[in-house]
Design a protein around this motif. Structure first.
Motif, PDB file in Angstrom:
ATOM      1  N   ALA A 100       0.830  -1.205   0.000  1.00  0.00           N
ATOM      2  CA  ALA A 100       0.000   0.000   0.000  1.00  0.00           C
ATOM      3  C   ALA A 100       0.862   1.252   0.000  1.00  0.00           C
ATOM      4  CB  ALA A 100      -0.912  -0.003   1.225  1.00  0.00           C
ATOM      5  N   GLY A 101       0.278   2.339  -0.460  1.00  0.00           N
ATOM      6  CA  GLY A 101       0.954   3.626  -0.455  1.00  0.00           C
ATOM      7  C   GLY A 101       0.625   4.420   0.796  1.00  0.00           C
ATOM      8  N   PRO A 102       1.309   5.534   0.993  1.00  0.00           N
ATOM      9  CA  PRO A 102       1.121   6.332   2.212  1.00  0.00           C
ATOM     10  C   PRO A 102      -0.296   6.872   2.399  1.00  0.00           C
ATOM     11  CG  PRO A 102       2.536   7.478   0.637  1.00  0.00           C
ATOM     12  CD  PRO A 102       2.302   6.109   0.092  1.00  0.00           C
ATOM     13  N   ASP A 103      -1.030   7.090   1.308  1.00  0.00           N
ATOM     14  CA  ASP A 103      -2.392   7.643   1.404  1.00  0.00           C
ATOM     15  C   ASP A 103      -3.480   6.577   1.440  1.00  0.00           C
ATOM     16  OD1 ASP A 103      -1.398  10.244   1.425  1.00  0.00           O
ATOM     17  OD2 ASP A 103      -1.421  10.363  -0.764  1.00  0.00           O
ATOM     18  N   THR A 104      -3.103   5.310   1.479  1.00  0.00           N
ATOM     19  CA  THR A 104      -4.090   4.230   1.493  1.00  0.00           C
ATOM     20  C   THR A 104      -4.968   4.334   2.734  1.00  0.00           C
ATOM     21  OG1 THR A 104      -2.609   2.779   0.270  1.00  0.00           O
ATOM     22  CG2 THR A 104      -4.387   1.717   1.500  1.00  0.00           C
ATOM     23  N   PRO A 105      -6.292   4.314   2.554  1.00  0.00           N
ATOM     24  CA  PRO A 105      -7.182   4.381   3.713  1.00  0.00           C
ATOM     25  C   PRO A 105      -7.127   3.103   4.549  1.00  0.00           C
ATOM     26  CG  PRO A 105      -8.365   4.910   1.679  1.00  0.00           C
ATOM     27  CD  PRO A 105      -7.032   4.367   1.293  1.00  0.00           C
ATOM     28  N   PRO A 130       9.681  -1.281   0.138  1.00  0.00           N
ATOM     29  CA  PRO A 130      10.410  -1.854  -0.990  1.00  0.00           C
ATOM     30  C   PRO A 130      11.307  -0.861  -1.723  1.00  0.00           C
ATOM     31  CG  PRO A 130       8.117  -2.552  -1.028  1.00  0.00           C
ATOM     32  CD  PRO A 130       8.249  -1.516   0.049  1.00  0.00           C
ATOM     33  N   GLU A 131      10.934   0.392  -1.758  1.00  0.00           N
ATOM     34  CA  GLU A 131      11.738   1.383  -2.488  1.00  0.00           C
ATOM     35  C   GLU A 131      13.086   1.669  -1.836  1.00  0.00           C
ATOM     36  OE1 GLU A 131       9.340   3.611   0.482  1.00  0.00           O
ATOM     37  OE2 GLU A 131       8.892   2.004  -0.914  1.00  0.00           O
ATOM     38  N   HIS A 132      13.282   1.195  -0.626  1.00  0.00           N
ATOM     39  CA  HIS A 132      14.565   1.408   0.054  1.00  0.00           C
ATOM     40  C   HIS A 132      15.666   0.475  -0.441  1.00  0.00           C
ATOM     41  CE1 HIS A 132      11.891   3.507   2.900  1.00  0.00           C
ATOM     42  NE2 HIS A 132      12.948   4.295   3.029  1.00  0.00           N
ATOM     43  N   PHE A 133      15.280  -0.557  -1.179  1.00  0.00           N
ATOM     44  CA  PHE A 133      16.278  -1.479  -1.707  1.00  0.00           C
ATOM     45  C   PHE A 133      16.850  -0.940  -3.005  1.00  0.00           C
ATOM     46  CE2 PHE A 133      13.866  -4.222   1.078  1.00  0.00           C
ATOM     47  CZ  PHE A 133      14.872  -4.948   1.689  1.00  0.00           C
ATOM     48  N   VAL A 134      18.145  -1.052  -3.169  1.00  0.00           N
ATOM     49  CA  VAL A 134      18.802  -0.649  -4.405  1.00  0.00           C
ATOM     50  C   VAL A 134      18.936  -1.896  -5.256  1.00  0.00           C
ATOM     51  CG1 VAL A 134      20.888   0.319  -5.418  1.00  0.00           C
ATOM     52  CG2 VAL A 134      20.042   1.193  -3.238  1.00  0.00           C
ATOM     53  N   HIS A 135      18.377  -1.859  -6.459  1.00  0.00           N
ATOM     54  CA  HIS A 135      18.446  -3.000  -7.359  1.00  0.00           C
ATOM     55  C   HIS A 135      19.427  -2.719  -8.481  1.00  0.00           C
ATOM     56  CE1 HIS A 135      15.127  -4.994  -5.391  1.00  0.00           C
ATOM     57  NE2 HIS A 135      14.479  -3.842  -5.385  1.00  0.00           N
TER      58      HIS A 135
END
Length: 137
Positions: A100-105, A130-135
């Motif tokens: 989920a994203g930050p604005d998900t209810p 997940p975006e904290h991982f460097v691929h």
């Protein structure tokens, strides 16, 4: 979120809450979420005599979503009777964060209706995801 969407989440969470296995605490919880395709997935808490191995309702709903091919939570409702609105535990907040994203209810309700409305960012600010991982190489 429109009223019919909320009604569908309440219907699903209420139905599955009735199936909860809560012989130790008596605290029955149902959760229902809507995925990116508009499908609803539900789960209930499943207690175990060895308390740490029980399963939260939110985790069950997420597992049902993944099993059905869903990958994004658009909204989630946690349904339980309590004097205060029931929100996901810390571990479930992180589970929700994965999909989920930050604005998900994130909605909290009981048998009388909606009690509180939050966003994921309100319940899990400055979260790790997940975006904290460097691929890549």
């Amino acid at each position: 979120m429109t009223e019919p969407d909320l009604d569908a989440l309440f219907t699903a969470a209420s139905a599955v809450r009735g199936q909860a296995h809560a012989p130790y605490s008596g605290f029955r919880v149902g959760a229902a979420l809507r995925d990116e395709a508009g499908r609803i997935h539900a789960g209930c808490n499943v207690e175990n005599a060895a308390y740490p191995v029980g399963t939260c309702a939110e985790a069950g709903a997420i597992a049902a979503m993944i099993a059905a091919g869903g990958r994004q939570i658009r909204a989630i409702l946690v349904l339980a009777d309590s004097p205060a609105p029931v929100t996901p535990c810390g571990a479930c907040r992180q589970r929700i964060r994965e999909f989920a994203g930050p604005d998900t209810p994130i909605l909290s309700g009981d048998s009388s209706g909606l009690r509180a409305r939050y966003t994921l960012d309100q319940l899990l600010p400055a979260s790790f995801g997940p975006e904290h991982f460097v691929h890549g190489s």
